[in-house]
Design an enzyme around this catalytic site. Structure first.
Site, mmCIF file in Angstrom:
data_model
loop_
_atom_site.group_PDB
_atom_site.id
_atom_site.type_symbol
_atom_site.label_atom_id
_atom_site.label_comp_id
_atom_site.label_asym_id
_atom_site.label_seq_id
_atom_site.Cartn_x
_atom_site.Cartn_y
_atom_site.Cartn_z
ATOM 1 N NE ARG A 64 13.567 -37.367 -0.992
ATOM 2 C CZ ARG A 64 12.553 -36.331 -0.890
ATOM 3 N NH1 ARG A 64 11.488 -36.185 -1.638
ATOM 4 N NH2 ARG A 64 12.754 -35.708 -0.158
ATOM 5 C CB SER A 116 9.808 -33.578 -3.723
ATOM 6 O OG SER A 116 8.614 -33.996 -3.236
#
Ligand code: URA
Length: 450
Positions: free
Chosen positions: A168, A183
């Protein structure tokens, strides 16, 4: 099942099934799903979002991707506190021993700093001798003996997040609420506490710059935690100014010690007391009001400070440095930065203040950069203060004049002086729990009033 079809379904705005999400996470960790397909799915999620069910399912699949920690052998209720990251955020160093001194166990895995934000592990490592690398048995033993231990995450904890976060980071997909929420929460769920308190930072120094997205992230994470059977609460707190006055590793440990001795700047004190009181109340120690009083009492009677010393000693550190700051690494060069004109400090670009601290050597631009524990900034004034021309704004510490030059230039860009007094901004904005949102200082924020 084909990864191609999963990407196409999310691209077209459909809700993914539990099986599709598990197929993606399992396949990516095993190396069967290549980076380019994982990146395409992250971008589709970034653009299309995820439902609460999908986000919960993604989090659970990530949490299951590696080892999980079993804290059930520890006495009483186990709690964890997590900050979404900011500048000058040393609250863990205050809140963990404070809460432990009240008989609630904090066995915590923390992270390192990156970019403009600091990390608790780097701060702890500024304490001479202290190690954040403790084996699983020793970690539990320290937590059992003194009620708090703060260590580094092992490589086997949530490998899916390590891989996905790195992806990411280079594909412009960090700033997505379902991806951030999954996350953060996958790591919290895998780390095993019964109660999770999230400190969601909001403002110019935070990931979430505006109140709406900070609230949305807080709600997403609380929903995930509760869905997974953990008592989860989030506080949305201000990061439009650095928290406290010290930014940089050893400097922040020193300020945390002062806070535990009852000598914190007001914003740091009120944030730490509210975080500690919320955790204590979640752990069954009484009402929020009673827990605030308990937290303040533990600071006043010295027990919270003594608890930090115990934890430092058990993790191999030198507890004497907590009272004798000359034992910390000292900076090679220091400089005073003074106001170029008289005026009100009407805005601080707090992310830029964090970058200034990084340029001084206190942070890392890349994951493998070395840290200078003595480097950083001590602010003499913050947003809302009036300064005279030539008055001290901040003192900078670094290893060289070149670093001081870079840090000073960035800090000067970050601080705006105006002729008009800015409105006061509250430190505590909202508390989010399964019961809903409790508005704290929210209405006083100018962008919300408008
Ligand atoms: N912190 C995390 O742990 N994950 C994110 O995605 C963003 C911030």
């Amino acid at each position: 099942m084909r990864m191609y079809d999963i990407i196409a379904r999310k691209r077209d705005g459909h809700e993914l099934s539990d099986e599709e999400i598990a197929f993606f996470v399992g396949g990516y960790v095993a190396g069967d799903v290549p980076d380019y397909q994982a990146a395409a799915l992250c971008m589709a999620i970034f653009l299309r979002g995820m439902t609460a069910r999908e986000t919960g399912c993604l989090t659970a699949a990530m949490a299951r991707s590696g080892e999980t920690v079993d804290l059930s052998s520890l006495p009483g209720v186990t709690v964890d506190k997590h900050s979404t990251g900011g500048v000058g955020d040393k609250t863990t160093l205050v809140v963990a021993p404070l809460v432990a001194s009240c008989g609630v166990t904090v066995a915590k895995m923390s992270g390192r700093g990156l970019g403009h934000t600091g990390g608790t592990l780097d701060k702890l490592e500024a304490i001479p001798g202290l190690s954040v690398r403790q084996g699983p048995e020793r970690f539990l033993q320290i937590a059992r003996e003194c009620g708090c231990a703060v260590v580094g995450q092992t490589d086997d904890l949530v490998p899916a997040d390590r891989k996905l976060y790195a992806l990411r980071d280079v594909t412009a997909t960090v700033n997505s609420i379902p991806l951030i929420a999954s996350s953060v929460m996958s790591k919290k769920l895998a780390a095993g506490p019964q109660c999770i308190l999230l400190d969601v930072k909001c403002g110019s120094g935070a990931f979430m710059k505006d109140e709406g997205s900070a609230l949305e992230l807080a709600q997403a994470m609380v929903a995930i935690g509760e869905q997974a059977g953990r008592h989860t609460v989030a506080l949305v707190t201000d990061m439009s100014r650095p928290l406290g006055n010290a930014i940089g590793n050893a400097l922040e440990v020193m300020e945390a010690c002062e806070a535990l001795r009852g000598k914190a700047p007001e914003d740091l004190e009120s944030t730490c007391v509210e975080l500690a009181a919320t955790l204590l109340s979640m752990a069954g120690k009484g009402s929020l009001a009673a827990c605030r009083a308990l937290a303040r009492r533990q600071i006043a009677n010295g027990e919270a400070f003594a608890k930090l010393g115990e934890m430092v000693r058990l993790q191999g550190g030198d507890p004497a440095c907590l009272s004798d700051f000359s034992r910390f690494a000292q900076p090679a060069a220091s400089r005073e930065v003074r106001a170029s004109r008289a005026g009100w400090i009407c805005h601080m670009d707090t992310e830029r203040v964090g970058v200034a601290s990084m340029e001084l050597g206190a942070g890392r631009a890349r994951i493998d950069d070395a840290i200078d524990h003595a480097a950083g900034i001590v602010l003499a004034h913050k947003t809302g203060d009036h300064v005279r021309r030539g008055e001290l704004l901040a003192t900078l510490h670094a290893s060289s004049d070149a670093r001081l030059d870079a840090g000073e230039a960035t800090l000067r860009e970050a601080v705006s002086l105006c002729d008009e007094r800015p409105p006061d901004t509250p430190h505590l904005l909202a508390r989010v729990s399964a019961e809903g949102v409790e508005w704290l200082g929210w209405a006083a924020r100018p962008s919300v009033r408008a």
